[in-house]
Every structure is written in C-alpha cells, then in structure tokens.
Design an enzyme around this catalytic site. Structure first.
Site: not given
Length: 426
Positions: A365-366
C-alpha cells in the site's frame, strides 16, 4: 429506498397490490419487475447486488426488485432551500497555516483512490473545521437519478442492485450532476445506522422484507468523515475495515444477504493524547497528516481575528473569500482532468519501492499510495511529469504511519522517512 422481497401463497397478488399503493403514497415508485412464480422447488435465488431469498419446498415464490425513491420537483426545491439555509461553513481558503493537512485533503479530492487521510494533532488546531470546509471545494460527479447509492452510470462496480438490473435489461439510465457527498459518522452511531438495516417486523407481520440503506450507502463515491476516530467503538471500526477493504457493504440478517457498493474516501481526525489507532485501521488511511499548534504570535492573532469576523457575520465573511474559493475549485477541477495524463518515470518508481523496502513497510500500500499522491501533486501544480521534489513532499505522509509495528509505539514524525528518501534518491 426500500427493497422489497415477498414470499406468499395464493394471497400474494393482493398483498403486492396493496403494498404498491402504500409505497406510491410515500413518494416511491411501484415495482417494475414482473412477478415470477415457481412452485414446489427447494432452492435459493440470488439477485444482483447480493439479495438472496431461501425458498422452502412446496411454497410458491414471488420476487420484486428494489425500488428507488422518485425525486419530485417539490422535493428538489426543498433540497435547494435546505442547502441555502444550512449552517455556514468556514471557507477553506481562509484557514491560516496547516499546509500539510490542507495538501493531503486536496490530493485526496483530486485522486480519491489515494485512500483518505488520517489527521492527528493537538486539540483546538482546526482539524474538524478544515475537513468540513472542504465541502465547498468538492467537484461534481455524474450519478444515476433517484438512486440512494450514488451509482456511477459507467462503472458496474459502483452500481446498486436496481441500477444494475436496469442495465442488464438494456434500459436507459437517467443521470444527474451532483456534488461529491460528505457524510459525518458520529461516535454514538449504531451498527444498523452505519450499515443499513432490515425491517424484521414487516417480514413477520406482512410477509415482506424492506432494506433501509445506512451511512455507508450515502457515502458511496463520496467522503466519510469520522471525528475522534481513535475513540470509535471496536465493532464500528471492524465495519469500516471490511468496507474500506472490499468497497462493498454486506448486511446479513435473518437468512437474507444484501450488498451494495461502499467506496468512499475515509477521513479521520483525532488527538493522540486520547489514544492511538489500531495498526490495521491506520493502514487503511492512504495518508497521515500531523497538525501542531501555531507558535507564531502574529499568526495566532490573525487566526483569532478571522474567526471573530466569521462569527460576527458568516455570510459577509464567506463573500470576501469567494474569489479565492473559485480559484481553488478551478485548480482542483483542472488537476482532476489532467491526472490521467501525468507520468512517472520507471526509475522513480523503483526508488520509491526501494525506500519502502528499506524502511520495512509491510505490504504494498505504501508504494501504491506514494505513486498516486506524487501524480496528484504534479497534476495540482499543472505538470504532466512527476519529479523527485513531488515525491519528497508526499512520501512522509504516505509512509510514516506504516512504520509502527507495535500498537504501543508512537507514530514517527517523518524524519526517518526523509532520511531514507535522501539516502536513496541522492
């Protein structure tokens, strides 16, 4: 909106006729789907959108599609008057300082797929005021008329059950333009109010099951704002986690299943002194903004004076910022239209992922959020190419809340992310 499903025997026709008249008197349209009769079968039927009705052997089965609310001219006029008479909102352009928080909010409006923003900071720093002031800047979207889920006429994944059924039949969908909706989720909300509920009393007394959409349905394709999100009850946190992960809300009650789209920008605010969020929920927020108390005396005086002017005459105060608000709206609209053409070099993508890997960030997700936020920032600045400066601005907000492994640890201020960024990008 009310979705109706009935299972009766010989008296079904009269019951449905009576039910249709009742609905019509309450400004609802009558069911358009034909009745289907299939006696003596033991099976379960699932309609589009997830409604399922178990049918016992030896009983006839009737099914009626969901019914959407018809908006009359009188209702439209009432909605217009209510908007004009609603409580005045502090202008976004009038907020002094707090640039990090304002930037995170604007980037999420430009690209809702960033995934929302978590705002943490001292009490009395204007967190809630800033979020609610965003309402005036929200752009318009195209939705299906008289649909409680704000269905997208071009995206089947964002359609409610009734709209999808009409599309399957080849019917033409009437559409309208409306502003992106912002829904407040109060801390004392019940799970039924959030998810929607099924009227079991009607099922037992009248033989029909009616579904009343909740706040998640209203927030579809919009913004869901939770003030003091770190004080939210655990069972509501679980509901938000499930909906934020899947983009759908499912209500399971008394043998039936109803699903509807629930894709929203999740915005939360809170004071870290009152407790931290679970890492699972924190990871669902695309960006994290930290807000501090303004220490400059001149700025503090300016904020106090501006607030006093607003409290004295809100309408006149808002009019003084109309030009600035208009410029911001044009800038957001232009950035949203330019976003699809913004490019980011492969080399920069590799460096972003290297920063995430060396910081030991769990999941991807980062990486995804950093790429999206950098593109949105480039679009906001009027460029079609992402630079390393764009990444440097957004990467602390995208990664610092993902570094915490222990729930008892505090969130990094962003210095660790900045150090690693310059180490990799140098």
């Amino acid at each position: 909106m009310a979705g109706l499903l009935g299972t009766t025997s010989s008296s079904a026709t009269s019951l449905l006729t009576h039910r249709s008249r009742t609905i019509s008197s309450s400004s609802f349209s009558s069911p358009s789907k034909a009745l289907s009769f299939n006696p003596g079968q033991s099976q379960s039927r699932r309609l589009y959108g997830g409604i399922r009705v178990p049918v016992k052997k030896g009983r006839s089965r009737f099914s009626v599609s969901n019914v959407a609310t018809e908006i009359t001219p009188a209702q439209e006029q009432a909605q217009k008057l209510s908007k004009e008479n609603q409580r005045p909102v502090y202008p976004f352009a009038a907020i002094v300082g707090q640039d990090e928080m304002k930037l995170c909010l604007l980037l999420n409006v430009i690209d809702p797929k960033i995934g929302g923003v978590m705002i943490m900071g001292d009490r009395g720093t204007g967190k809630s005021t800033t979020v609610r002031s965003l309402v005036d800047l929200l752009p318009e979207i195209t939705v299906v008329a008289a649909d409680p889920f704000n269905s997208d006429p071009e995206d089947p994944e964002s359609m409610g059950m009734e709209v999808r059924e009409k599309l399957m039949k080849g019917e033409k969908l009437s559409t309208i333009k409306t502003k992106i909706n912002m829904v407040d989720l109060p801390l004392g909300a019940t799970e039924d109010r959030v998810c929607g509920t099924i009227d079991i009393e009607k099922a037992l007394t009248e033989g029909v099951k009616a579904f009343e959409p909740g706040l998640l349905a209203k927030a579809n394709r919009g913004i869901l704002y939770v003030d003091e999100v770190n004080l939210l009850d655990d069972h509501l946190v679980d509901v938000l986690l499930d909906s934020a992960a899947s983009g759908w809300n499912t209500v399971e009650r008394e043998g039936i299943s109803i699903s509807h789209p629930a894709r929203f920008i999740l915005i939360g605010s809170g004071n870290p002194e009152e407790g931290e969020l679970r890492p699972q929920l924190l990871d669902r927020f695309g960006m994290h903004a930290q807000v501090g108390t303004v220490r400059d005396a001149e700025l503090r005086v300016k904020i106090v004076e501006e607030r006093a002017r607003f409290d004295k005459n809100p309408k006149e105060f808002r009019e003084t910022y109309n030009a600035d608000q208009g410029k911001l709206q044009e800038q957001i609209s232009s950035a949203r239209s330019r976003l699809s053409s913004v490019q980011i070099d492969h080399e920069l993508r590799v460096k972003i992922s290297k920063v995430c890997a060396e910081l030991n960030v769990d999941g991807l997700r980062g990486d995804i959020v950093t790429n999206r936020a950098a593109k949105a920032l480039a679009a906001l600045k009027g460029r079609d190419q992402v630079t390393s400066e764009d990444i440097a601005v957004v990467i602390p907000n995208c990664l610092r809340h993902r570094l915490r492994k222990d729930p008892l640890e505090s969130i990094d201020s962003g210095l660790l992310v900045i150090e690693k960024f310059y180490e990799v990008f140098s």
